[in-house]
Structure formats: structure tokens, C-alpha cells
Design a protein around this motif. Structure first.
Motif, PDB file in Angstrom:
ATOM      1  N   UNK A  13      49.632 -23.642 -52.630  1.00 58.17           N
ATOM      2  CA  UNK A  13      50.115 -24.089 -54.201  1.00 58.17           C
ATOM      3  C   UNK A  13      49.125 -24.445 -54.894  1.00 58.17           C
ATOM      4  N   UNK A  14      48.156 -25.252 -54.365  1.00 58.66           N
ATOM      5  CA  UNK A  14      46.907 -25.845 -55.245  1.00 58.66           C
ATOM      6  C   UNK A  14      46.093 -24.459 -55.648  1.00 58.66           C
ATOM      7  N   UNK A  15      45.700 -23.448 -54.874  1.00 56.08           N
ATOM      8  CA  UNK A  15      44.851 -22.037 -55.126  1.00 56.08           C
ATOM      9  C   UNK A  15      45.754 -21.368 -56.264  1.00 56.08           C
ATOM     10  N   UNK A  16      47.160 -21.603 -55.855  1.00 52.61           N
ATOM     11  CA  UNK A  16      47.944 -20.820 -57.090  1.00 52.61           C
ATOM     12  C   UNK A  16      47.724 -21.489 -58.223  1.00 52.61           C
ATOM     13  N   UNK A  17      47.758 -22.744 -58.459  1.00 52.09           N
ATOM     14  CA  UNK A  17      47.793 -23.704 -59.605  1.00 52.09           C
ATOM     15  C   UNK A  17      46.427 -23.493 -60.063  1.00 52.09           C
ATOM     16  N   UNK A  18      45.337 -23.361 -59.687  1.00 55.95           N
ATOM     17  CA  UNK A  18      43.922 -23.252 -59.928  1.00 55.95           C
ATOM     18  C   UNK A  18      43.899 -21.861 -60.608  1.00 55.95           C
ATOM     19  N   UNK A  19      44.295 -20.884 -60.031  1.00 55.54           N
ATOM     20  CA  UNK A  19      44.415 -19.514 -60.674  1.00 55.54           C
ATOM     21  C   UNK A  19      45.139 -19.597 -61.792  1.00 55.54           C
ATOM     22  N   UNK A  20      46.318 -20.028 -61.912  1.00 54.79           N
ATOM     23  CA  UNK A  20      47.075 -20.380 -63.218  1.00 54.79           C
ATOM     24  C   UNK A  20      46.376 -21.046 -64.289  1.00 54.79           C
ATOM     25  N   UNK A  21      45.547 -22.002 -63.826  1.00 59.47           N
ATOM     26  CA  UNK A  21      44.877 -22.774 -64.831  1.00 59.47           C
ATOM     27  C   UNK A  21      43.781 -21.880 -65.370  1.00 59.47           C
ATOM     28  N   UNK A  26      41.398 -19.077 -69.787  1.00 54.11           N
ATOM     29  CA  UNK A  26      40.608 -17.582 -70.156  1.00 54.11           C
ATOM     30  C   UNK A  26      41.432 -17.123 -71.314  1.00 54.11           C
ATOM     31  N   UNK A  27      42.503 -17.251 -71.377  1.00 54.80           N
ATOM     32  CA  UNK A  27      43.569 -16.649 -72.537  1.00 54.80           C
ATOM     33  C   UNK A  27      43.307 -17.539 -73.825  1.00 54.80           C
ATOM     34  N   UNK A  28      43.215 -18.884 -73.719  1.00 57.19           N
ATOM     35  CA  UNK A  28      42.912 -19.615 -74.515  1.00 57.19           C
ATOM     36  C   UNK A  28      41.496 -19.475 -75.430  1.00 57.19           C
ATOM     37  N   UNK A  29      40.672 -19.226 -74.573  1.00 62.04           N
ATOM     38  CA  UNK A  29      39.285 -18.844 -75.048  1.00 62.04           C
ATOM     39  C   UNK A  29      38.996 -17.446 -75.709  1.00 62.04           C
ATOM     40  N   UNK A  30      40.231 -16.920 -75.701  1.00 56.30           N
ATOM     41  CA  UNK A  30      40.573 -15.436 -76.085  1.00 56.30           C
ATOM     42  C   UNK A  30      40.179 -14.098 -75.558  1.00 56.30           C
ATOM     43  N   UNK A  31      40.033 -14.593 -74.175  1.00 56.59           N
ATOM     44  CA  UNK A  31      39.638 -13.266 -73.234  1.00 56.59           C
ATOM     45  C   UNK A  31      41.152 -12.305 -73.258  1.00 56.59           C
ATOM     46  N   UNK A  32      41.005 -11.074 -73.233  1.00 56.79           N
ATOM     47  CA  UNK A  32      42.067 -10.138 -73.106  1.00 56.79           C
ATOM     48  C   UNK A  32      42.718 -10.112 -71.865  1.00 56.79           C
ATOM     49  N   UNK A  33      43.855 -10.393 -71.768  1.00 58.28           N
ATOM     50  CA  UNK A  33      44.645 -10.444 -70.496  1.00 58.28           C
ATOM     51  C   UNK A  33      44.268  -9.045 -69.592  1.00 58.28           C
ATOM     52  N   UNK A 119      26.073  -3.984 -73.285  1.00 65.60           N
ATOM     53  CA  UNK A 119      27.376  -4.112 -74.011  1.00 65.60           C
ATOM     54  C   UNK A 119      28.320  -4.941 -73.178  1.00 65.60           C
ATOM     55  N   UNK A 120      27.989  -5.676 -72.275  1.00 60.14           N
ATOM     56  CA  UNK A 120      28.771  -6.672 -71.556  1.00 60.14           C
ATOM     57  C   UNK A 120      29.927  -7.333 -72.473  1.00 60.14           C
ATOM     58  N   UNK A 121      31.122  -7.351 -72.326  1.00 59.66           N
ATOM     59  CA  UNK A 121      32.051  -8.367 -73.215  1.00 59.66           C
ATOM     60  C   UNK A 121      32.555  -9.153 -72.303  1.00 59.66           C
ATOM     61  N   UNK A 122      32.163  -9.466 -71.195  1.00 63.37           N
ATOM     62  CA  UNK A 122      32.971 -10.531 -70.436  1.00 63.37           C
ATOM     63  C   UNK A 122      34.173  -9.620 -69.612  1.00 63.37           C
ATOM     64  N   UNK A 123      34.718 -10.588 -68.947  1.00 63.81           N
ATOM     65  CA  UNK A 123      36.028 -10.189 -67.992  1.00 63.81           C
ATOM     66  C   UNK A 123      37.270 -10.241 -68.758  1.00 63.81           C
ATOM     67  N   UNK A 124      38.040  -9.059 -68.242  1.00 60.40           N
ATOM     68  CA  UNK A 124      39.551  -9.447 -68.715  1.00 60.40           C
ATOM     69  C   UNK A 124      39.984 -10.384 -67.642  1.00 60.40           C
TER      70      UNK A 124
END
Length: 189
Positions: A13-21, A26-33, A119-124
Motif C-alpha cells: 500500500x505504501x509503494x502504491x501510494x508513492x507511485x500515485x503521488x 508529474x501531472x501537476x508539473x505538466x508531464x504528459x500522461x 531532443x529529450x523532452x522528459x518522460x511520460x
């Protein structure tokens, strides 16, 4: 050391919570899903393309498996009396933190300036989540393999990426911290 299901349940559950956070940050930073191409491929093998670091796996996936192998070794050495589930949670936290930092404008710019990733734009976000899973795979392998086999696996993964794309975790760290024109020229082919 014996582990119980309850401890692994809490760790899961902690690892899942970390992944969700991580994904939420990343979404809040503007990363593409997902890749802006609109698909999610299991494997994307073209390093110098817009799809690199956008799908589930690519030539940089082995470096995340190596992260897991190294994080297991570090946690075992630094936290010898702690449980495997706790060490797995800490490794997840470190990997998630790296995924967030790696996708900041400053680090993306550094990759562009110091490495061959022009041309690296970061990760999805889906790629970051898959990288986290790859790290956990490496961590799980290290927990089960003898040390010599883990060392051989690290060397094999690093060598495979080096031969395939002239890049790997070792060169990635070197070029981010101490850019070298000779290495950059060799990587460019």
C-alpha cells in the motif's frame, strides 16, 4: 529474517501510494500522461525519436532494473536489521523522487546540454510508472539472487545498453555530472 503477509500488505500500500503521488506530481508539473502519439507501446526501441521515454519500456529500462539491484545492495548495507518490505518501500521512494527530479525543466535541460539527448523532452507519466516497476523488478531479483549473480546482471545490462545504443546508467551519470566531449562524440557515432 521471516516476513509476514501483513507487513508486505502495508508495504504494498505504501509503494502504491508513492507511485500515485509521483504520478500526481508529474501531472501537476505538466508531464504528459502518455505519449503524445496517442499510443502506449510495450517496447519502443528508437532512442533518437519523439517516442523515447514515452512508452512502457525502452533502451533505458535496463538502467532502472540496475537502480533496483543497486538500491537493494545499498539498503541491505545501510539498514542491515530492517525488513525487506521496509527496504523496498524506501527504494520505491528514492526511485519516485528521482523520476520527479529527472522530469524537472532543469534536469531535462541538463540532459539536452550535457548528453547526446538533444531532443529529450522528459518522460511520460506512464513511462515513469513503468520505470518504477522496472526498479522494483531489479530490487526483487537482487533479494533472491546471490551477490555474484546480481553483479553479473548489472554488468550484462550495462553492457547490453552500451552495445545497443552507446549509453547506459554509468555513462548517463558521468555525462550529467562531468560532461566529456570525447564521450559525447563517441556516443554520437
Amino acid at each position: 529474517m521471516r516476513m509476514n503477509k501483513r507487513e508486505w500488505g502495508r508495504a504494498g500500500l505504501a509503494m502504491l501510494g508513492i507511485a500515485v503521488a509521483m504520478a500526481a506530481i508529474e501531472l501537476a508539473m505538466g508531464r504528459v500522461p502518455i505519449c503524445t502519439c496517442g499510443t502506449i507501446d510495450l517496447w519502443h526501441g528508437e532512442v533518437n525519436s519523439a517516442g523515447n521515454s514515452q512508452h512502457l519500456s525502452d533502451w533505458y529500462t535496463p538502467s532502472h532494473i540496475v537502480h533496483g539491484l543497486l538500491f537493494y545492495a545499498a539498503a541491505r548495507w545501510l539498514l542491515p536489521g530492517r525488513s525487506l518490505p521496509l527496504r523496498a518501500v524506501l527504494a520505491t521512494l528514492v526511485e519516485a523522487a528521482w523520476e520527479v527530479v529527472e522530469n524537472t525543466p532543469a534536469v531535462i535541460g541538463r540532459y539536452r546540454d550535457a548528453t547526446i539527448a538533444l531532443g529529450y523532452n522528459g518522460d511520460s507519466v506512464v513511462n515513469s510508472l513503468a520505470d518504477l516497476v522496472a526498479m522494483l523488478l531489479g530490487f526483487a531479483l537482487a533479494a533472491r539472487l546471490p551477490v555474484w549473480a546480481s553483479v553479473l546482471l548489472v554488468l550484462a545490462l550495462e553492457l547490453a545498453a552500451l552495445l545497443a545504443i552507446r549509453d547506459n546508467l554509468t555513462l548517463n551519470v558521468l555525462m550529467l555530472l562531468w560532461p566529456n566531449d570525447a564521450v559525447r562524440n563517441w556516443q554520437a557515432g
